[in-house]
Design a protein around this motif. Sequence first.
Motif, mmCIF file in Angstrom:
data_model
loop_
_atom_site.group_PDB
_atom_site.id
_atom_site.type_symbol
_atom_site.label_atom_id
_atom_site.label_comp_id
_atom_site.label_asym_id
_atom_site.label_seq_id
_atom_site.Cartn_x
_atom_site.Cartn_y
_atom_site.Cartn_z
ATOM 1 N N ASN A 1 -9.546 -17.721 0.753
ATOM 2 C CA ASN A 1 -8.801 -17.145 1.856
ATOM 3 C C ASN A 1 -8.939 -17.995 3.121
ATOM 4 O OD1 ASN A 1 -7.552 -15.240 3.413
ATOM 5 N ND2 ASN A 1 -9.004 -13.607 2.993
ATOM 6 N N ASN B 1 -10.160 -4.294 -0.680
ATOM 7 C CA ASN B 1 -10.009 -5.245 -1.777
ATOM 8 C C ASN B 1 -10.653 -6.584 -1.417
ATOM 9 O OD1 ASN B 1 -9.149 -6.675 -3.988
ATOM 10 N ND2 ASN B 1 -6.991 -6.753 -3.359
ATOM 11 N N ASN C 1 -9.084 -10.109 0.159
ATOM 12 C CA ASN C 1 -9.019 -10.008 1.620
ATOM 13 C C ASN C 1 -10.296 -10.362 2.371
ATOM 14 O OD1 ASN C 1 -6.372 -9.225 1.316
ATOM 15 N ND2 ASN C 1 -6.896 -7.065 1.165
ATOM 16 N N ASN D 1 -9.779 3.248 -6.188
ATOM 17 C CA ASN D 1 -8.604 2.462 -5.839
ATOM 18 C C ASN D 1 -7.541 2.727 -6.899
ATOM 19 O OD1 ASN D 1 -6.762 0.261 -5.356
ATOM 20 N ND2 ASN D 1 -8.421 -0.796 -4.290
ATOM 21 N N GLU E 1 -8.066 -3.814 -9.052
ATOM 22 C CA GLU E 1 -8.083 -5.102 -8.348
ATOM 23 C C GLU E 1 -9.136 -6.013 -8.992
ATOM 24 O OE1 GLU E 1 -5.639 -5.499 -6.557
ATOM 25 O OE2 GLU E 1 -5.389 -4.049 -4.915
ATOM 26 N N GLY F 1 -3.597 8.444 -1.536
ATOM 27 C CA GLY F 1 -3.737 9.617 -0.671
ATOM 28 C C GLY F 1 -4.656 10.681 -1.236
ATOM 29 N N ASP G 1 -8.048 10.525 -1.757
ATOM 30 C CA ASP G 1 -9.488 10.315 -1.532
ATOM 31 C C ASP G 1 -10.206 11.530 -0.950
ATOM 32 O OD1 ASP G 1 -9.874 7.135 -1.911
ATOM 33 O OD2 ASP G 1 -7.927 7.583 -1.043
ATOM 34 N N MET H 1 -7.880 -0.591 4.273
ATOM 35 C CA MET H 1 -6.548 -0.036 4.556
ATOM 36 C C MET H 1 -6.170 1.108 3.619
ATOM 37 S SD MET H 1 -5.609 -1.716 7.176
ATOM 38 C CE MET H 1 -7.328 -1.708 7.618
ATOM 39 N N HIS I 1 -2.969 6.083 6.309
ATOM 40 C CA HIS I 1 -2.430 7.339 5.762
ATOM 41 C C HIS I 1 -2.206 8.327 6.894
ATOM 42 C CE1 HIS I 1 -2.429 6.891 1.414
ATOM 43 N NE2 HIS I 1 -3.612 6.310 1.450
ATOM 44 N N ARG J 1 -1.001 -6.353 -0.399
ATOM 45 C CA ARG J 1 -1.112 -7.772 -0.048
ATOM 46 C C ARG J 1 -1.429 -8.559 -1.310
ATOM 47 N NH1 ARG J 1 -3.044 -5.096 4.498
ATOM 48 N NH2 ARG J 1 -2.845 -6.397 6.350
ATOM 49 N N GLN K 1 -1.162 -14.585 0.697
ATOM 50 C CA GLN K 1 -0.549 -14.299 1.993
ATOM 51 C C GLN K 1 -1.668 -13.928 2.955
ATOM 52 O OE1 GLN K 1 1.180 -10.234 0.528
ATOM 53 N NE2 GLN K 1 1.158 -10.001 2.764
ATOM 54 N N ASN L 1 -1.323 -11.381 5.891
ATOM 55 C CA ASN L 1 -0.383 -10.491 6.575
ATOM 56 C C ASN L 1 1.043 -10.999 6.403
ATOM 57 O OD1 ASN L 1 -2.597 -9.024 7.266
ATOM 58 N ND2 ASN L 1 -2.725 -9.788 9.333
ATOM 59 N N LYS M 1 0.265 3.224 3.306
ATOM 60 C CA LYS M 1 -0.252 3.276 1.943
ATOM 61 C C LYS M 1 0.277 4.462 1.144
ATOM 62 C CE LYS M 1 -2.806 -0.494 1.832
ATOM 63 N NZ LYS M 1 -1.948 -1.389 2.644
HETATM 64 N N1 LIG Z 1 -5.815 -13.029 1.752
HETATM 65 C C1 LIG Z 1 -5.700 -12.136 2.757
HETATM 66 N N2 LIG Z 1 -6.784 -11.733 3.451
HETATM 67 C C2 LIG Z 1 -6.655 -10.820 4.452
HETATM 68 C C3 LIG Z 1 -5.386 -10.320 4.836
HETATM 69 C C4 LIG Z 1 -4.257 -10.747 4.060
HETATM 70 O O1 LIG Z 1 -3.116 -10.298 4.270
HETATM 71 N N3 LIG Z 1 -4.455 -11.654 3.056
HETATM 72 N N4 LIG Z 1 -5.241 -9.450 5.895
HETATM 73 C C5 LIG Z 1 -6.383 -9.259 6.798
HETATM 74 C C6 LIG Z 1 -6.240 -7.980 7.509
HETATM 75 S S1 LIG Z 1 -5.446 -7.937 9.018
HETATM 76 C C7 LIG Z 1 -6.793 -6.846 7.027
HETATM 77 S S2 LIG Z 1 -6.683 -5.388 7.879
HETATM 78 C C8 LIG Z 1 -7.584 -6.843 5.797
HETATM 79 C C9 LIG Z 1 -6.972 -5.848 4.811
HETATM 80 O O2 LIG Z 1 -7.765 -5.737 3.672
HETATM 81 P P1 LIG Z 1 -7.809 -4.369 2.832
HETATM 82 O O3 LIG Z 1 -8.424 -3.308 3.660
HETATM 83 O O4 LIG Z 1 -8.432 -4.697 1.534
HETATM 84 O O5 LIG Z 1 -6.230 -3.990 2.746
HETATM 85 P P2 LIG Z 1 -5.095 -3.864 1.620
HETATM 86 O O6 LIG Z 1 -5.108 -4.983 0.671
HETATM 87 O O7 LIG Z 1 -3.829 -3.607 2.351
HETATM 88 O O8 LIG Z 1 -5.430 -2.508 0.842
HETATM 89 C C10 LIG Z 1 -6.684 -2.322 0.283
HETATM 90 C C11 LIG Z 1 -6.699 -1.576 -1.002
HETATM 91 O O9 LIG Z 1 -6.374 -0.208 -0.807
HETATM 92 C C12 LIG Z 1 -5.886 0.279 -2.039
HETATM 93 N N5 LIG Z 1 -5.270 1.593 -1.788
HETATM 94 C C13 LIG Z 1 -3.997 1.875 -1.435
HETATM 95 N N6 LIG Z 1 -3.844 3.208 -1.237
HETATM 96 C C14 LIG Z 1 -5.045 3.786 -1.465
HETATM 97 C C15 LIG Z 1 -5.536 5.128 -1.418
HETATM 98 O O10 LIG Z 1 -4.823 6.091 -1.111
HETATM 99 N N7 LIG Z 1 -6.853 5.321 -1.721
HETATM 100 C C16 LIG Z 1 -7.682 4.293 -2.059
HETATM 101 N N8 LIG Z 1 -8.949 4.587 -2.340
HETATM 102 N N9 LIG Z 1 -7.236 3.023 -2.128
HETATM 103 C C17 LIG Z 1 -5.953 2.766 -1.813
HETATM 104 C C18 LIG Z 1 -4.965 -0.826 -2.493
HETATM 105 O O11 LIG Z 1 -4.736 -0.755 -3.880
HETATM 106 C C19 LIG Z 1 -5.741 -2.072 -2.076
HETATM 107 O O12 LIG Z 1 -6.510 -2.578 -3.136
HETATM 108 O O13 LIG Z 1 -7.614 -8.099 5.148
HETATM 109 C C20 LIG Z 1 -7.687 -9.242 5.992
HETATM 110 N N10 LIG Z 1 -7.779 -10.384 5.102
#
Ligand SMILES: Nc1nc2c(c(=O)[nH]1)N[C@H]1C(S)=C(S)[C@@H](COP(=O)(O)OP(=O)(O)OC[C@H]3O[C@@H](n4cnc5c(=O)[nH]c(N)nc54)[C@H](O)[C@@H]3O)O[C@H]1N2
Length: 715
Positions: free
Chosen positions: A21, A170, A174, A196, A200, A233, A235, A319, A324, A602, A606, A608, A701
Amino acid sequence: MCVSCAWPKPVNYHPFEFCENGAKATLWELTSHRCSPDFWRDHTVSQLRGWKDHDLEMTGRLTHPLRYEAATDRYVEVGWDEAFDGIAKVLKVLEKDSVVFYSSGHASLEASYLYALLARLYGNNNLPQSSNMCHETTSVGLNKVIGSPVGTIVWEDLEKADAFFFFGQNPGSNSPRFLHPLQDAKKRGARIVTFNPILEQGLISFINPQSPADMLTGRETQISDQYHQVQAGGDIAAILGICKHVIEADDRALAEGGERVLDVAFIEEHTTGFEKFVEMARSSSWAEIERESGLTEVDLRKAGEVYIGAKNVIGVYGMGLTQHSQGALNVAMVVNLLLLRGNIGREGAGCCPVRGHSNVQGQRTVGIAEKTKLVPMDKLKELFDFDPPTKDGITIVDAVKGLMSGKVKAFISLGGNLVRAVPDQKEMERVWAEQELVVMVSTKLNRSHLFPAKAAYILPCLSRTEIDKQETGNQAVTTEDSFSHISGTVGKRTPASKELKSELAIVTGIAKAVIAPRPKLKWDEWTGDYALVRDLIEYSYPKDFKDYNARMFQPGGFYRGNSAHERQWMTPEKKAVFTAPDRLNALSFANVSGRFRLVTIRSNDQFNTTIYGYSDRFRGIEGTRDVVLMCEEDIRAAGLSAGQDVTLVSDFDDGVRRELAGLKVIKHDLPRGTVAAYYPECNVLNSIDHHDELSKTPASKAIPVRIEPSDANEG
Ligand SMILES: Nc1nc2c(c(=O)[nH]1)N[C@H]1C(S)=C(S)[C@@H](COP(=O)(O)OP(=O)(O)OC[C@H]3O[C@@H](n4cnc5c(=O)[nH]c(N)nc54)[C@H](O)[C@@H]3O)O[C@H]1N2
Ligand SMILES: Nc1nc2c(c(=O)[nH]1)N[C@H]1C(S)=C(S)[C@@H](COP(=O)(O)OP(=O)(O)OC[C@H]3O[C@@H](n4cnc5c(=O)[nH]c(N)nc54)[C@H](O)[C@@H]3O)O[C@H]1N2
Ligand SMILES: [Mo]
C-alpha cells in the motif's frame, strides 16, 4: 512517515518493512508523468469528463498553478501571485459563512494548524475534513462513551493482547503493516475473531514478504481463528449475542461459586449504565439476534468463549462499523463488549479504530474542526490578537446540502476529491460548478477539477517525499498516527516541478492575500521556518505537544497521551458508559423483498478515489471495476445469472432515481441480502441524507438498492 495510511511505525522500525500500500502510494507520487500546462492544448475540461478516474491521475503530477478559462474550456497557467490575488478578490466580497475550508487528511500538522487559523481569521469555523466521511463516527461515538475521540491502545498493547476482535476493518488491503504484529500475535498463541460479510484474504492468512522462510516455503500464517460473515449492518445483534453469552457465563459462575467472568470491580468503579445494558442483553431473544446478525447462536457463543478465555482483548474496527446509519451505536457496542471484562485502559487491551489518511487524526488535533469546543480559542486570541468566530462550522453533509441550497458559494480544498467521495455524486457535480470560487490544492488531476466554478484554480503542491526548501533551509514536517504518536519526516526527492509550493506555503500565500496584515501574523517568517509554527502549536496545546521540536524525531514518535488509556473518563458522567441498544441493526430502512444492502468496497489497487489499476487480486477480480458481487442463492432468487449485465438502482423513499448501469454480476461468498460493489463508483447511488444519526458520517456500507437486468432497462 508514509504518505499512505495512518498505521503507526514501531520504535524498532525496519526500513524495508514491506507495505504494498505504502509503496504504491509513494510510487504514485514519484511518477515520471507530468500534467503540465501543455496537456490542456489538446484537451478541454468537458472532454475529460468522459475519462476514467484512473486515466485522469495517470496524466501525472501537476506542475504549474492553473486557472480555468471558460472561453476555451481549459485550465491555463497562472502565476502564483496572480492566483492568490484572484482568490482573495472573490473571498473578500463573499459572505463569511458561505465559504468552506475542506481538507483531506494528508497535510502536515504545521500546514493544518495555519489552514485552520486562516479559516478563523477569515471569519468562520467551516473546517470539515475527510474524517466526516470516515471516522467522525469514532470522534463523536467513542467520545460519548469513553470521553476520548481516538483509539486507546499503543504499540506495546499489540504485543500483549491475547485476542483481537475485528469488526469491519480490512488490514490486508488498507493497513498491511498491521499484518506483521498480527502474525507475531498468532505465533505466540493469540486468537483472532473476525466479523465481516466478505471473506477478506488478509484476514484469512498472511505470508510475510520479509521472512525468507515464509517466502521460500509459501508458508502462511492463519490469521482468523473464527470468521463470522455477519450481514451488513448486523454487528449490533452480533455483539449483543456475544455479550449475552458472557453475561450468562457469569451467572453460572456466580451460581456455582466459581471465578466471576465479568470484571465486577472495574464495572463498579469505572462504568455507568451497566444494569440497563444487561437487561437489554437478557431480554433479546436468540431468534432476534440470529435474524438481525445473520449468524447462529452456536457461532456467537463460540466467539464469546474466545472473549472469556482471553485476559487481554483488543477490539479493532473500521469503515464496516462507522459508515452506517447507526454507526455510533456500532462503536458503542464494541465498547460495551470491552467494558464487560475491563478491557480498556489496561496493558494489552483496548479499543483500536484504524484511521485512514496518514494525518487525518492529527489535523483534528491541531484545530481543523468545525466544532468550536474542540479548539483553544482563548489561546488563538492571545497569540494572534483577533476574536475567533464563535459559531460552530459545518460538516461535510451540511456543506453538500449547503451547495445544493445555494448557501455555500466557495470551497477551498486542501487535498482530496470531494465531488467523487460524497453521496449524490451526480447532483454534486452540478452544484459544485455553480459556486463563485473553487480552489483545489492537489498533486494530481481528479474529477473534482472537471466541474469548474465561476472562478476555479488548481494549486499544485509538493508531496511529503519531496525536498521542501525554504528561507532557513530544508524543512521537516510532522504527522500523528492512529495511536496518537507524532513523528517528524523530511522529504528527500527532487520536487516533480520547480513551480511547486509546499502546502504550508500555499496556505500562507492565500492568507497573505486575503487577511489584512497585523503585527502578530508573521506568514513569511512561518513559511521560512516551520519550527516556528511548531512553537505556536505547542503554545496552543501545551499538554499534547510538550517539547515538540526537540522530540519530533524520537523513534516511534512521541505519545500525545489519551485519558481513557489512563482510565480517566472525560464523559459528562466521568465514567465509561454502557449503552443499551434500542435496536438490533444499524440500518435506517426495513428488510423488504427485492431490497439489498449494498456494501461499497475498496480494492487493494486503489487509495480512496485514486485508482492505481484494475486488479483486485485478493478478491480474484481482474481487469474491471464494473461489477456487483452477490452470493449464488441471491443471484438465483433474483432470476439473474453470473456474468449478466445489471443496473443498480437506489431504493430510498425520496422519489429520486439514482442508478449505476453496466455492472457485471460476479458470484462471491457473501451473506444473503448483502451485495458489494466498488467505491467511489457507487457514490451516485447513495443519498446525502443517508448518514450516521449522531455524527453525520455517510452510510456507505449499507445503501438500499434494487437490481435490474440491463435489458429491462433498454426496453
Ligand atoms: N489500499 C488502500 N488503503 C487504504 C485506503 C484505500 O482506499 N486503499 N483508504 C484509507 C482510508 S481513508 C481509510 S478510512 C481506511 C479504510 O479501511 P477499512 O476501515 O478497512 O475500510 P473498507 O475497506 O471500506 O471496509 C472495511 C471492511 O468492512 C467490511 N464491512 C462492510 N460492511 C460491514 C458491516 O456491516 N459489518 C462488518 N463487520 N463489516 C462490514 C467490508 O467487507 C470491508 O472488509 O483505509 C485507508 N487505507
Ligand atoms: N461510497 C463510499 N464513499 C466513501 C467511502 C467509502 O468507503 N464508500 N470512504 C470515505 C472515506 S473513508 C474517505 S477518507 C473519503 C476520502 O475523500 P478525499 O480525502 O476527499 O479523497 P481522496 O481520494 O483521498 O483524495 C485524492 C486526491 O488528493 C490529492 N492528493 C493526494 N496526495 C496529496 C497531498 O499530499 N497533498 C494534497 N494537497 N493533495 C493530495 C490528489 O490530487 C488526489 O486526486 O471518501 C469517503 N467516501
Ligand atoms: Mo477514510
